[in-house]
Design a protein around this motif. Structure first.
Motif, PDB file in Angstrom:
ATOM      1  N   ALA A   1       5.181  10.609   0.060  1.00 35.84           N
ATOM      2  CA  ALA A   1       4.401   9.375   0.068  1.00 35.84           C
ATOM      3  C   ALA A   1       4.877   8.476   1.200  1.00 35.84           C
ATOM      4  N   LYS A   2       3.975   7.611   1.643  1.00 37.51           N
ATOM      5  CA  LYS A   2       4.291   6.585   2.637  1.00 37.51           C
ATOM      6  C   LYS A   2       3.868   5.242   2.067  1.00 37.51           C
ATOM      7  N   ALA A   3       4.609   4.202   2.440  1.00 29.06           N
ATOM      8  CA  ALA A   3       4.322   2.867   1.931  1.00 29.06           C
ATOM      9  C   ALA A   3       4.492   1.833   3.029  1.00 29.06           C
ATOM     10  N   LYS A   4       3.737   0.738   2.881  1.00 26.93           N
ATOM     11  CA  LYS A   4       3.842  -0.383   3.823  1.00 26.93           C
ATOM     12  C   LYS A   4       3.589  -1.680   3.069  1.00 26.93           C
TER      13      LYS A   4
ATOM     14  N   LEU B   1      10.110   4.473  -4.351  1.00 28.39           N
ATOM     15  CA  LEU B   1       9.306   5.601  -3.852  1.00 28.39           C
ATOM     16  C   LEU B   1       9.962   6.935  -4.189  1.00 28.39           C
ATOM     17  N   ARG B   2      11.285   7.027  -4.029  1.00 25.85           N
ATOM     18  CA  ARG B   2      11.988   8.273  -4.365  1.00 25.85           C
ATOM     19  C   ARG B   2      11.772   8.621  -5.842  1.00 25.85           C
ATOM     20  N   TYR B   3      11.883   7.638  -6.701  1.00 22.65           N
ATOM     21  CA  TYR B   3      11.691   7.840  -8.133  1.00 22.65           C
ATOM     22  C   TYR B   3      10.262   8.326  -8.402  1.00 22.65           C
ATOM     23  N   ALA B   4       9.296   7.703  -7.750  1.00 21.83           N
ATOM     24  CA  ALA B   4       7.890   8.059  -7.952  1.00 21.83           C
ATOM     25  C   ALA B   4       7.579   9.457  -7.430  1.00 21.83           C
ATOM     26  N   VAL B   5       8.110   9.789  -6.272  1.00 20.71           N
ATOM     27  CA  VAL B   5       7.883  11.121  -5.709  1.00 20.71           C
ATOM     28  C   VAL B   5       8.469  12.179  -6.636  1.00 20.71           C
ATOM     29  N   ARG B   6       9.628  11.901  -7.209  1.00 17.93           N
ATOM     30  CA  ARG B   6      10.207  12.844  -8.188  1.00 17.93           C
ATOM     31  C   ARG B   6       9.311  12.966  -9.413  1.00 17.93           C
TER      32      ARG B   6
ATOM     33  N   VAL C   1       0.864  -1.183   0.000  1.00 13.93           N
ATOM     34  CA  VAL C   1       0.000   0.000   0.000  1.00 13.93           C
ATOM     35  C   VAL C   1       0.894   1.224   0.000  1.00 13.93           C
ATOM     36  N   ILE C   2       0.642   2.116  -0.944  1.00 11.92           N
ATOM     37  CA  ILE C   2       1.373   3.373  -1.038  1.00 11.92           C
ATOM     38  C   ILE C   2       0.345   4.489  -0.975  1.00 11.92           C
ATOM     39  N   VAL C   3       0.509   5.383  -0.012  1.00 12.42           N
ATOM     40  CA  VAL C   3      -0.394   6.520   0.135  1.00 12.42           C
ATOM     41  C   VAL C   3       0.361   7.772  -0.282  1.00 12.42           C
TER      42      VAL C   3
END
Length: 180
Positions: free
Chosen positions: A87-90, A139-144, A78-80
């Motif tokens: 973003a946060k992920a679990k 996540l870093r790639y996606a946030v960018r 799950v990525i919020v």
């Protein structure tokens, strides 16, 4: 249609066990998040990508961390997305919640930011073989990707150019990322 959707996903996964199913919900202005079809679908979803409002509404919780804990009982990952907070992920098999803050950018138009985030995440996640050890990097790639998308007008023309993402990565190289 939605009532037969879980059966379709099950059949597709039987035909191709390596199939990755991702789901990004749309905002529900009626605030009726817990449809009878949603939780059975989440059990079949590999990557669930709600924004913070959607995650709170679907999970009926008060915080994003609580929502991640509830929703990760169903979906494998799950990525919020948190807008300008990153973003946060679990992962479902971990207690760890990973947070990646967003780089500071000049926001021109937020249209398409979620789609840019999702496509960037899925691109790098799948390219890395869905390795759990690569979650923070993905996540870093996606946030960018999401951050870059908001620096331009419209959604379609900026999705997603590797050279531009790499440039954004270099501009924000000193950004700290953390797991909590």
């Amino acid at each position: 249609f939605w009532l037969s959707f879980p059966g379709v996903i099950r059949q597709l996964k039987l035909l191709n066990p390596s199939l990755t199913v991702s789901l990004d919900t749309n905002y529900d202005a009626s605030q009726i998040w817990r449809h009878e079809w949603l939780l059975p679908i989440l059990d079949l979803v590999d990557v669930f990508l709600p924004n913070d409002d959607e995650a709170l509404g679907i999970s009926a919780t008060d915080t994003v961390d609580q929502a991640l804990n509830v929703l990760s009982r169903y979906a494998k990952l799950v990525i919020v997305t948190l807008g300008d907070k990153g973003a946060k992920a679990k992962l479902s098999d971990s207690e760890e919640i990973t947070h990646v803050p967003s780089p500071k950018v000049n926001v021109v138009d937020a249209c398409g930011a979620g789609d840019a985030f999702n496509s960037a995440f899925l691109k790098i996640w799948l390219a890395n073989g869905k390795q759990k050890s690569k979650l923070s990097e993905c996540l870093r790639y996606a946030v960018r990707g999401g951050a870059f998308a908001v620096t331009n007008f419209g959604a379609a023309e900026v999705l997603l150019h590797d050279t531009l993402l790499k440039g954004l990565q270099m501009e924000n190289k000193s950004q700290n990322y953390q797991s909590v």
